[in-house]
Scaffold this active site. Sequence first.
Site, short mmCIF file in Angstrom:
data_model
loop_
_atom_site.label_atom_id
_atom_site.label_comp_id
_atom_site.label_asym_id
_atom_site.label_seq_id
_atom_site.Cartn_x
_atom_site.Cartn_y
_atom_site.Cartn_z
N GLY A 106 0.84 -1.19 0.00
CA GLY A 106 0.00 0.00 0.00
C GLY A 106 0.88 1.24 0.00
N GLN B 140 3.32 9.82 1.38
CA GLN B 140 4.60 9.11 1.45
C GLN B 140 5.53 9.46 0.29
OE1 GLN B 140 2.55 5.15 2.37
NE2 GLN B 140 4.46 4.97 3.53
N CYS C 21 6.00 -0.25 7.63
CA CYS C 21 5.66 0.93 6.85
C CYS C 21 6.86 1.31 5.99
CB CYS C 21 5.28 2.09 7.78
SG CYS C 21 4.81 3.61 6.90
N LEU C 22 6.60 1.63 4.74
CA LEU C 22 7.70 2.00 3.83
C LEU C 22 8.40 3.28 4.30
CD1 LEU C 22 6.04 1.26 0.36
CD2 LEU C 22 7.75 -0.12 1.56
N HIS D 34 -4.32 1.33 7.78
CA HIS D 34 -2.97 1.91 7.84
C HIS D 34 -2.84 3.08 6.85
CE1 HIS D 34 1.61 1.19 7.95
NE2 HIS D 34 1.46 1.97 6.89
N GLU D 35 -3.36 2.89 5.64
CA GLU D 35 -3.25 3.96 4.62
C GLU D 35 -4.13 5.17 4.95
OE1 GLU D 35 -0.80 3.53 2.95
OE2 GLU D 35 -0.63 1.35 2.95
N HIS E 16 -2.50 7.34 7.35
CA HIS E 16 -1.51 8.24 6.74
C HIS E 16 -2.15 9.54 6.27
CE1 HIS E 16 2.37 6.21 6.55
NE2 HIS E 16 1.86 5.10 6.02
O1 GNR Z 1 4.08 -2.57 2.59
C1 GNR Z 1 3.45 -2.46 3.64
N1 GNR Z 1 3.18 -3.55 4.37
C2 GNR Z 1 2.31 -3.58 5.44
C3 GNR Z 1 2.33 -4.70 6.25
C4 GNR Z 1 1.47 -4.78 7.33
C5 GNR Z 1 0.62 -3.74 7.59
C6 GNR Z 1 0.59 -2.61 6.80
C7 GNR Z 1 1.45 -2.53 5.73
S1 GNR Z 1 1.41 -1.14 4.71
C8 GNR Z 1 3.04 -1.12 4.12
C9 GNR Z 1 3.21 -0.05 3.05
C10 GNR Z 1 3.04 1.31 3.67
O2 GNR Z 1 3.81 1.81 4.41
N2 GNR Z 1 1.93 1.93 3.40
O3 GNR Z 1 1.66 3.10 3.95
NI NI Z 2 2.80 3.16 5.81
#
Ligand code: GNR
Ligand code: NI
Length: 172
Positions: free
Chosen positions: A46, A51, A94-95, A136-137, A140
């Site tokens: 995601g 980001q 999270c990336l 999660h997104e 953000h």
């Molecule tokens: O790549 C991602 N893997 C992930 C794994 C578990 C829970 C949430 C995520 S999202 C993350 C990519 C990211 O940072 N998206 O904002």
């Molecule tokens: Ni993230």
Amino acid sequence: MPLRPLVLLPNPLLKTVSVPVAQIDDEVRRLATDMLETMYDALGIGLAAIQIGIARRMIVLDVSREEDKREPRVLINPEIVWQSEERRVYEEGCLSIPDYSEDVERPDMVRVRYLTLDGQVEELEADGLLSTCLQHEIDHLNGILFIDHLSRLKRDRVMTKFTKAARRKGTA
Ligand code: GNR
Ligand code: NI
């Protein structure tokens, strides 16, 4: 402008509350393409626009496992319209916080309303990894990171580690 550099902790941009997308034009379509490309390149499931430094309410995701069966999704102005009482723990990463992961408790299921790139209103009900990723997104877009759901102690440790690393690299 295809691949775009990722914004990393402790960059204050990650605290920004993103603004709704007012109209779906060529720029928004190009942004969606770039976000997907950046997400796949970084091996993420995601990505939120903030980001890559763009404070617009847009997310892309693909939780499919196999590379030859991609299921790219683009969600514009997504909002959670329902969430289950039942909660579930999932190990998140999270990336923008490379090489760190921790268990996070969230609602098990969510229903999300959003616009597609065609401007259609759609809803998606999700459980499992897709549910986690959507939450999660959408966090953000509101300037919230998964570490904000952890104890103060854990969050402070992560912040300290990334702030020191950024100082060594001269990026903070
Ligand atoms: O790549 C991602 N893997 C992930 C794994 C578990 C829970 C949430 C995520 S999202 C993350 C990519 C990211 O940072 N998206 O904002
Ligand atoms: Ni993230």
